[in-house]
Design a protein around this motif. Structure first.
Motif, PDB file in Angstrom:
ATOM      1  N   GLY A 289       7.819  13.678  47.187  1.00 12.52           N
ATOM      2  CA  GLY A 289       7.924  14.782  47.290  1.00 12.52           C
ATOM      3  C   GLY A 289       6.102  14.892  47.780  1.00 12.52           C
ATOM      4  O   GLY A 289       5.701  14.287  48.242  1.00 12.52           O
ATOM      5  N   THR A 290       6.218  16.569  47.656  1.00 11.11           N
ATOM      6  CA  THR A 290       5.132  17.646  48.213  1.00 11.11           C
ATOM      7  C   THR A 290       4.514  18.500  47.007  1.00 11.11           C
ATOM      8  O   THR A 290       5.399  18.801  46.348  1.00 11.11           O
ATOM      9  N   PHE A 291       3.073  18.258  48.134  1.00 13.45           N
ATOM     10  CA  PHE A 291       2.141  20.041  48.052  1.00 13.45           C
ATOM     11  C   PHE A 291       1.898  20.755  48.031  1.00 13.45           C
ATOM     12  O   PHE A 291       0.889  19.933  48.574  1.00 13.45           O
ATOM     13  N   GLY A 292       2.752  20.913  49.026  1.00 14.31           N
ATOM     14  CA  GLY A 292       1.115  21.843  50.316  1.00 14.31           C
ATOM     15  C   GLY A 292       1.636  20.383  51.662  1.00 14.31           C
ATOM     16  O   GLY A 292       2.691  19.934  51.804  1.00 14.31           O
ATOM     17  N   ASN A 293       0.183  20.878  51.892  1.00 14.32           N
ATOM     18  CA  ASN A 293       0.112  18.817  52.865  1.00 14.32           C
ATOM     19  C   ASN A 293      -0.161  17.984  52.277  1.00 14.32           C
ATOM     20  O   ASN A 293      -0.664  17.199  52.815  1.00 14.32           O
ATOM     21  N   VAL A 294       0.397  18.174  50.744  1.00 19.31           N
ATOM     22  CA  VAL A 294      -0.363  17.212  50.066  1.00 19.31           C
ATOM     23  C   VAL A 294       1.458  16.561  49.967  1.00 19.31           C
ATOM     24  O   VAL A 294       1.999  16.811  49.108  1.00 19.31           O
ATOM     25  N   ILE A 295       1.550  14.931  51.026  1.00 16.47           N
ATOM     26  CA  ILE A 295       2.746  14.426  50.187  1.00 16.47           C
ATOM     27  C   ILE A 295       2.323  13.390  49.147  1.00 16.47           C
ATOM     28  O   ILE A 295       1.332  11.603  48.669  1.00 16.47           O
ATOM     29  N   PHE A 296       3.438  12.674  48.562  1.00 18.02           N
ATOM     30  CA  PHE A 296       3.283  12.169  46.653  1.00 18.02           C
ATOM     31  C   PHE A 296       4.210  11.055  47.661  1.00 18.02           C
ATOM     32  O   PHE A 296       5.436  11.212  47.525  1.00 18.02           O
ATOM     33  N   GLU A 297       3.850   9.796  47.549  1.00 16.32           N
ATOM     34  CA  GLU A 297       4.409   8.568  48.207  1.00 16.32           C
ATOM     35  C   GLU A 297       3.876   7.690  47.854  1.00 16.32           C
ATOM     36  O   GLU A 297       2.926   7.112  47.381  1.00 16.32           O
ATOM     37  N   THR A 298       4.716   6.159  48.075  1.00 15.66           N
ATOM     38  CA  THR A 298       4.638   5.366  47.674  1.00 15.66           C
ATOM     39  C   THR A 298       4.609   3.828  48.417  1.00 15.66           C
ATOM     40  O   THR A 298       6.145   4.648  48.701  1.00 15.66           O
ATOM     41  N   SER A 299       4.253   2.984  48.429  1.00  9.17           N
ATOM     42  CA  SER A 299       4.562   1.905  49.851  1.00  9.17           C
ATOM     43  C   SER A 299       4.019   0.862  49.084  1.00  9.17           C
ATOM     44  O   SER A 299       3.152   1.014  48.133  1.00  9.17           O
ATOM     45  N   ASN A 300       4.485   0.085  49.514  1.00 12.93           N
ATOM     46  CA  ASN A 300       3.399  -1.851  49.652  1.00 12.93           C
ATOM     47  C   ASN A 300       1.797  -1.589  50.008  1.00 12.93           C
ATOM     48  O   ASN A 300       0.953  -2.084  49.125  1.00 12.93           O
TER      49      ASN A 300
ATOM     50  N   ASP B  45     -11.160  12.575  51.648  1.00 10.23           N
ATOM     51  CA  ASP B  45      -9.965  13.137  52.108  1.00 10.23           C
ATOM     52  C   ASP B  45      -9.175  14.158  51.393  1.00 10.23           C
ATOM     53  O   ASP B  45      -8.818  15.427  51.606  1.00 10.23           O
ATOM     54  N   GLU B  46      -8.644  13.091  50.304  1.00  6.98           N
ATOM     55  CA  GLU B  46      -7.599  13.448  49.413  1.00  6.98           C
ATOM     56  C   GLU B  46      -7.805  15.173  49.183  1.00  6.98           C
ATOM     57  O   GLU B  46      -7.149  16.032  48.117  1.00  6.98           O
ATOM     58  N   GLU B  47      -9.026  14.772  48.004  1.00  8.72           N
ATOM     59  CA  GLU B  47      -9.458  15.831  47.208  1.00  8.72           C
ATOM     60  C   GLU B  47     -10.061  17.117  47.808  1.00  8.72           C
ATOM     61  O   GLU B  47     -10.244  18.295  48.271  1.00  8.72           O
ATOM     62  N   LYS B  48     -10.727  16.829  49.760  1.00  7.86           N
ATOM     63  CA  LYS B  48     -11.023  17.707  49.949  1.00  7.86           C
ATOM     64  C   LYS B  48      -9.424  19.120  50.673  1.00  7.86           C
ATOM     65  O   LYS B  48      -9.497  20.044  51.275  1.00  7.86           O
ATOM     66  N   LYS B  49      -8.495  17.971  50.821  1.00 12.47           N
ATOM     67  CA  LYS B  49      -7.666  18.508  51.080  1.00 12.47           C
ATOM     68  C   LYS B  49      -6.732  19.714  50.016  1.00 12.47           C
ATOM     69  O   LYS B  49      -6.368  21.103  50.016  1.00 12.47           O
ATOM     70  N   LEU B  50      -7.303  19.019  48.774  1.00 15.40           N
ATOM     71  CA  LEU B  50      -7.070  19.781  47.678  1.00 15.40           C
ATOM     72  C   LEU B  50      -7.974  20.903  47.261  1.00 15.40           C
ATOM     73  O   LEU B  50      -7.766  22.215  47.060  1.00 15.40           O
ATOM     74  N   ARG B  51      -9.149  20.614  47.873  1.00 12.52           N
ATOM     75  CA  ARG B  51      -9.484  21.503  47.744  1.00 12.52           C
ATOM     76  C   ARG B  51      -9.876  22.521  48.406  1.00 12.52           C
ATOM     77  O   ARG B  51     -10.096  23.917  48.322  1.00 12.52           O
ATOM     78  N   ASP B  52      -9.155  22.689  49.619  1.00 15.97           N
ATOM     79  CA  ASP B  52      -9.134  23.424  51.155  1.00 15.97           C
ATOM     80  C   ASP B  52      -7.756  23.946  50.722  1.00 15.97           C
ATOM     81  O   ASP B  52      -8.199  26.067  50.661  1.00 15.97           O
ATOM     82  N   MET B  53      -6.905  23.834  49.791  1.00 15.05           N
ATOM     83  CA  MET B  53      -5.485  25.015  48.970  1.00 15.05           C
ATOM     84  C   MET B  53      -6.054  25.407  47.975  1.00 15.05           C
ATOM     85  O   MET B  53      -5.594  26.724  48.629  1.00 15.05           O
ATOM     86  N   ALA B  54      -7.307  25.250  47.107  1.00 19.10           N
ATOM     87  CA  ALA B  54      -7.179  26.172  46.387  1.00 19.10           C
ATOM     88  C   ALA B  54      -8.465  26.829  47.198  1.00 19.10           C
ATOM     89  O   ALA B  54      -7.979  27.975  47.022  1.00 19.10           O
TER      90      ALA B  54
END
Length: 149
Positions: free
Chosen positions: A4-15, A70-79
């Motif tokens: 799924g997603t929340f804005g530009n944060v993509i929830f995903e899993t792979s190898n 980078d992931e934390e920055k995406k979330l903090r920018d959204m906030a």
């Protein structure tokens, strides 16, 4: 696998990559008014629905294919910019409304010998954000609405 997603944060899993949430909780509440009555218990009045609050955690680990910084920055920018977005899980929004980040808390930060952040745990709290709601006062509407950012 796309989760799924929340804005530009993509929830995903792979190898090669794990970027998903855990421990998601959802609190639904209502708005109530309490009217005091002399010598008796107050009378409770249902005013309407409240806004839902969702909390979840995300672990960012460079060994699992994501860069914690980078992931934390995406979330903090959204906030910090007040970005609102639907939370999509399994191809469906989990609410009719979008959500806004209310708080972000980082913990469990681990750095390598060069000072690079290689692992962190982030706790996120989001709140429903009803848009285009017209506020009605005595005598009609005053035209106040929430604006999407």
């Amino acid at each position: 696998m796309f989760i799924g997603t929340f804005g530009n944060v993509i929830f995903e899993t792979s190898n090669d990559l794990v970027r998903t949430f855990k421990d998601m909780t959802r609190d639904t509440n209502v708005r109530l008014a309490s009217h005091d009555i002399i010598g008796k218990k107050p009378v409770i009045e249902w005013i309407g629905p409240g806004t839902d609050t969702i909390k979840f955690s995300m672990q960012f680990n460079s060994i699992l294919g994501v860069e914690p910084k980078d992931e934390e920055k995406k979330l903090r920018d959204m906030a910090q910019t007040g970005k609102v977005a639907h939370i999509i899980v399994g191809g469906e929004p989990i609410s009719d409304y979008k959500f806004i980040i209310e708080s972000i808390s980082s913990s469990g930060r681990i750095y390598d010998r060069d000072g690079n952040l290689i692992k962190s745990m982030v706790d996120i709290t989001v709140k429903e954000y009803p848009e285009n709601v017209t506020v009605t006062q005595k005598g009609g509407t005053n035209g106040n609405t929430n604006n999407q950012k």
